[in-house]
Design a protein around this motif. Structure first.
Motif, PDB file in Angstrom:
ATOM      1  N   PRO A  68       3.775  -6.593  -5.004  1.00  0.00           N
ATOM      2  CA  PRO A  68       5.216  -6.442  -5.253  1.00  0.00           C
ATOM      3  C   PRO A  68       5.981  -6.206  -3.955  1.00  0.00           C
ATOM      4  O   PRO A  68       5.520  -5.488  -3.076  1.00  0.00           O
ATOM      5  CB  PRO A  68       5.275  -5.217  -6.157  1.00  0.00           C
ATOM      6  CG  PRO A  68       4.084  -4.393  -5.741  1.00  0.00           C
ATOM      7  CD  PRO A  68       3.015  -5.372  -5.353  1.00  0.00           C
TER       8      PRO A  68
ATOM      9  N   CYS B  11       4.621  -6.515 -10.605  1.00  0.00           N
ATOM     10  CA  CYS B  11       3.344  -6.265  -9.952  1.00  0.00           C
ATOM     11  C   CYS B  11       2.298  -7.219 -10.529  1.00  0.00           C
ATOM     12  O   CYS B  11       2.184  -7.342 -11.751  1.00  0.00           O
ATOM     13  CB  CYS B  11       2.918  -4.815 -10.175  1.00  0.00           C
ATOM     14  SG  CYS B  11       1.435  -4.331  -9.280  1.00  0.00           S
TER      15      CYS B  11
ATOM     16  N   GLY C 201       3.230  -0.937  -2.227  1.00  0.00           N
ATOM     17  CA  GLY C 201       2.675  -2.064  -2.967  1.00  0.00           C
ATOM     18  C   GLY C 201       1.219  -1.838  -3.324  1.00  0.00           C
ATOM     19  O   GLY C 201       0.779  -2.134  -4.447  1.00  0.00           O
TER      20      GLY C 201
ATOM     21  N   ARG D 119       1.085   0.702  -6.162  1.00  0.00           N
ATOM     22  CA  ARG D 119       1.443   0.102  -7.454  1.00  0.00           C
ATOM     23  C   ARG D 119       0.337  -0.795  -7.985  1.00  0.00           C
ATOM     24  O   ARG D 119       0.035  -0.793  -9.189  1.00  0.00           O
ATOM     25  CB  ARG D 119       2.740  -0.702  -7.321  1.00  0.00           C
ATOM     26  CG  ARG D 119       4.000   0.130  -7.268  1.00  0.00           C
ATOM     27  CD  ARG D 119       5.243  -0.759  -7.386  1.00  0.00           C
ATOM     28  NE  ARG D 119       5.264  -1.464  -8.656  1.00  0.00           N
ATOM     29  CZ  ARG D 119       6.113  -2.457  -8.934  1.00  0.00           C
ATOM     30  NH1 ARG D 119       6.993  -2.853  -8.030  1.00  0.00           N
ATOM     31  NH2 ARG D 119       6.078  -3.062 -10.120  1.00  0.00           N
ATOM     32  N   LEU D 120      -0.282  -1.583  -7.118  1.00  0.00           N
ATOM     33  CA  LEU D 120      -1.359  -2.467  -7.558  1.00  0.00           C
ATOM     34  C   LEU D 120      -2.516  -1.674  -8.156  1.00  0.00           C
ATOM     35  O   LEU D 120      -3.125  -2.088  -9.148  1.00  0.00           O
ATOM     36  CB  LEU D 120      -1.851  -3.307  -6.375  1.00  0.00           C
ATOM     37  CG  LEU D 120      -0.931  -4.460  -5.936  1.00  0.00           C
ATOM     38  CD1 LEU D 120      -1.285  -4.929  -4.535  1.00  0.00           C
ATOM     39  CD2 LEU D 120      -1.031  -5.623  -6.924  1.00  0.00           C
TER      40      LEU D 120
END
Length: 547
Positions: A418, A425, A468, A471-472
């Motif tokens: 993202p 995502c 990022g 979030r992943l």
């Protein structure tokens, strides 16, 4: 730059007024491509009277010191000075009443100081003006108080623009000069002269007219707040028109059509009832014409046809060469002087992605390696060279054209994601692995060469990359031995020297992840004391043994 300048002008003027003792009832700014204005209400006719006091020598001090004090403060004799008791003894004081200056005189000086201090990201100088730089040449300064022009003018370094009580309307539709007495008069007369000086009013006109035009064709405007903000700042008298895209270009990917219209021409894309790109576009002119815009529409359609012909050329040429055959050309593109070429980066990402497959359920190792190898290849295409914002998107199209697996093509597009808090995502296993590998390699690399974010500066978007990664991991429910992965990335194929053990920059990077995670948790509403308690446990156990 317009919104920033309006805010800066208001801040500077209000600060100057406060220092001058001039209270007011509020300020409002207006901005167009050709004018920047502020209206300040409730100013008194004069500054308030004040009293100035200066302490002199101590009572009983040498006469020479006393006489010097009296002379410096315009006092004829010692009787004109006051004697006051202080904790340190009795002292002479010079006390005088200062009558407030006329507000118009103060405003003339305040305007000069505010304009001089108003900074721009980009500025210029122009003919005859050598000591003054601004975003564009200044032509006139409308400056009025109580219905009259301020005395004097704005000094631009030898060239003085007199303060006036006149302005002019649209440069083509109503260029005549007219007088102004206050802010309401200013806005209403400009509207009569084909200028909407309030950005919010221009925005409402554009949105309303665009939606009405689209609705007549059973279409809808593709939402694009950034483009709307830009267009609002490009016109003074918005005239919304609709043009048609030549059907021959509708075979191009919709992202190509939208990007070509948006980036080059500032056109809004239009969608049909199925949410697909329609062969129409909406644009905003700054001009009324007798033919209702017919000639303007035709001209814009011709320009768009030329733009899209270029895009179609890139589309046709790029597909003559497979994406895989383009990968070696990445060796000619520098990723960073200390981190090698993009080809070096792809080698590192491929190796790290292979390692990460063990921790992402459903990730096919062969598909992951293929996606990692192809992820950056579209950067060598003509289309991405023309439209950099299409990187990844075009890679997916070209991968599918080469009959690569759908999972590979999807990962090529999604490995950048993202990109921000509002970006989707990736959830497909192959995409998740390649996205993680790309971001982790970037973070480990820049930490290894000591190019970390500092304060408000983050030129390589490393904070975004760390968020990022978080979030992943979180949104896909993964559990990763992050320290082990960071060490693996540090040892992978790279122009960097291999390391043994745990490097200090890896420990620092893990701490950086911890700080980013704290921010994420706070934003999600997790209690501060719970966050602190969990991280206190982790700090006690040490980073090397944890996930």
């Amino acid at each position: 730059m317009q919104a920033r300048a309006a805010g800066d002008l208001q801040r500077l003027l209000v600060d100057h007024l406060d220092k001058a003792g001039l209270r007011h009832g509020g300020a409002k700014t207006f901005v167009t491509p050709r004018r920047l204005a502020i209206a300040i209400d409730g100013l008194a006719d004069r500054q308030p009277d004040t009293t100035e006091e200066k302490r002199g020598p101590k009572v009983g001090a040498p006469d020479q010191a006393l006489q010097g004090f009296l002379k410096a403060n315009g006092l004829g004799n010692v009787d004109q000075a006051e004697v006051r008791e202080t904790p340190k003894g009795s002292f002479y004081f010079a006390v005088r009443s200062v009558r407030g200056r006329a507000t118009a005189d103060v405003l003339a000086e305040v305007t000069q100081g505010s304009v001089e201090r108003l900074g721009w990201p980009k500025s210029m100088r122009w003919g005859g003006v050598h000591g003054f730089a601004w975003v564009r040449p200044l032509h006139a300064v409308l400056a009025i108080f109580d219905g009259k022009a301020l005395p004097g003018g704005l000094d631009l370094g030898g060239v003085v623009l007199p303060y006036t009580a006149e302005t002019q309307g649209h440069r083509f539709l109503a260029p005549r000069l007219f007088g102004v007495i206050d802010s309401d008069d200013y806005a209403s007369k400009l509207k009569e002269a084909k200028v909407l000086v309030d950005p919010q009013e221009r925005r409402a006109v554009i949105v309303g007219a665009a939606e009405a035009l689209a609705a007549k064709q059973n279409l809808a405007i593709k939402e694009d707040e950034g483009l709307l903000d830009e267009v609002v700042g490009l016109v003074e008298w918005p005239i919304v028109l609709m043009g048609k895209i030549d059907t021959a270009f509708m075979e191009l990917p919709p992202e190509v059509l939208s990007t070509a219209m948006r980036s080059h021409q500032k056109y809004f894309s239009v969608l049909d009832s199925q949410g697909r790109l329609a062969n129409r576009f909406i644009f905003v002119a700054n001009m009324e014409t007798a033919d209702g815009g017919t000639a303007i529409i035709a001209g814009n359609e011709r320009v768009l046809t030329a733009r899209l012909a270029d895009a179609r050329f890139f589309w046709d040429q790029d597909r003559k060469q497979s994406l895989a055959s383009r990968a070696p050309a990445l060796s000619e593109i520098v990723f960073h002087a200390k981190l090698g070429s993009l080809d070096n980066k792809v080698d590192r990402v491929e190796a790290l992605a292979d390692f990460l497959c063990d921790f992402v359920p459903g990730a096919d190792r062969n598909l992951v390696r293929s996606a990692a190898r192809l992820a950056k290849a579209d950067l060598t295409t003509g289309m991405v060279g023309e439209f950099p914002e299409l990187q990844g998107v075009m890679g997916r199209y070209y991968a599918l054209a080469d009959e690569e697996a759908k999972e590979v093509a999807q990962a090529v597009e999604e490995h950048y994601a993202p990109l921000g808090p509002n970006d989707l995502c990736p959830s497909a296993p192959v995409s998740v692995v390649v996205a993680l590998a790309d971001k982790i390699d970037t973070l480990v690399g820049f930490w290894g060469i000591d190019e970390k974010p500092t304060g408000s500066k983050d030129p390589f978007a490393l904070r975004r990359a760390a968020l990022g990664v978080i979030r992943l991991i979180v949104e896909n429910g993964l559990r990763l031995p992050l320290m082990q992965i960071l060490q693996q990335a540090d040892r992978g194929p790279s122009p960097r020297e291999s390391t043994s053990g745990v490097s200090q920059h890896i420990v620092d990077l893990l701490a950086f992840f911890a700080e980013r995670l704290k921010v994420v948790l706070r934003d999600k509403g997790v209690r501060h004391d719970l966050i602190s308690a969990v991280f206190a446990i982790r700090d006690a156990e040490g980073y090397l043994e944890g996930d």
